[in-house]
Design a protein around this motif. Structure first.
Motif, mmCIF file in Angstrom:
data_model
loop_
_atom_site.group_PDB
_atom_site.id
_atom_site.type_symbol
_atom_site.label_atom_id
_atom_site.label_comp_id
_atom_site.label_asym_id
_atom_site.label_seq_id
_atom_site.Cartn_x
_atom_site.Cartn_y
_atom_site.Cartn_z
ATOM 1 N N TYR A 122 -19.806 -35.817 -16.480
ATOM 2 C CA TYR A 122 -19.197 -35.192 -17.494
ATOM 3 C C TYR A 122 -19.961 -34.596 -18.449
ATOM 4 O O TYR A 122 -21.222 -35.306 -18.694
ATOM 5 N N LEU A 143 -9.332 -34.688 -18.198
ATOM 6 C CA LEU A 143 -9.669 -33.320 -17.585
ATOM 7 C C LEU A 143 -8.438 -32.327 -17.521
ATOM 8 O O LEU A 143 -8.479 -31.174 -17.773
ATOM 9 N N LYS A 152 -14.738 -31.899 -19.984
ATOM 10 C CA LYS A 152 -15.449 -30.899 -18.895
ATOM 11 C C LYS A 152 -16.344 -31.638 -18.007
ATOM 12 O O LYS A 152 -17.133 -32.411 -18.362
#
Length: 194
Positions: free
Chosen positions: A105, A136, A142
């Protein structure tokens, strides 16, 4: 096989041997973790003429150790230490697999993941994955890399290629078996809903 005193003692000895081997692995792992942390914190790579940076440290390990397997293992520990430092975590409290999973991430989402894990008092990999899926989904974090889109045309072409190699009678046989299976399943489902 009947249990005799001789083979019972042998089993007991083998079990102890296994426990001893596991204990040695744990001690070795702890020593290795402490050694790399010491080397990193004291910036000992700089004493060997390498740059005072993470890349300088990695370059030193790679060149001086001349052992790809050990280098790879140590780099995993360095990544884990970086996550611990970034999130101000206590040393060696989180599983290595969880610390390394943070790298999937973007770094600006790590604190959100950590906060959510702390709320749940769960530092397991399963807990980590559940938290990340939720974050998410809510678009709070992200992935570093978006998953590759599937090339469905390529998949279809490959499927056609495989099907062309099969005997036509076999394909018909497979289709008929699937139809029967699906038909049986739908009848079963219809009976359950009644």
């Amino acid at each position: 096989m009947q249990e005799t005193e001789g083979n019972f003692t042998d089993k007991k000895g083998k079990a102890q041997e296994a426990k001893d081997a596991l204990d040695r692995m744990k001690k070795h792992s702890d020593k290795l973790r402490k050694a790399i942390r010491y080397f990193m914190q004291r910036k000992l790579h700089c004493e060997l003429g390498y740059e005072d940076s993470d890349s300088g440290l990695r370059k030193c390990l790679k060149e001086e150790l001349e052992d790809e397997s050990l280098y790879s293992t140590l780099c995993r520990w360095l990544q884990a230490f970086y996550v611990e430092r970034s999130l101000k975590l206590d040393e060696n409290k989180w599983p290595l697999t969880v610390l390394l999973a943070f790298y999937k991430y973007e770094e600006d989402g790590w604190k959100k993941i950590y906060k959510k894990l702390c709320e749940q008092s769960n530092t397991s990999m399963k807990g980590f994955e559940e938290v990340c899926r939720e974050l998410l989904r809510d678009r709070e974090i992200k992935l570093k890399r978006e998953p590759k889109p599937q090339d469905y045309e390529k998949i279809a072409d490959k499927f056609k290629e495989i099907m062309a190699q099969l005997d036509k009678s076999k394909i018909t046989e497979i289709i008929n078996a699937l139809q029967i299976l699906l038909s049986d399943k739908s009848h079963h489902t219809d009976a359950e809903t009644r």
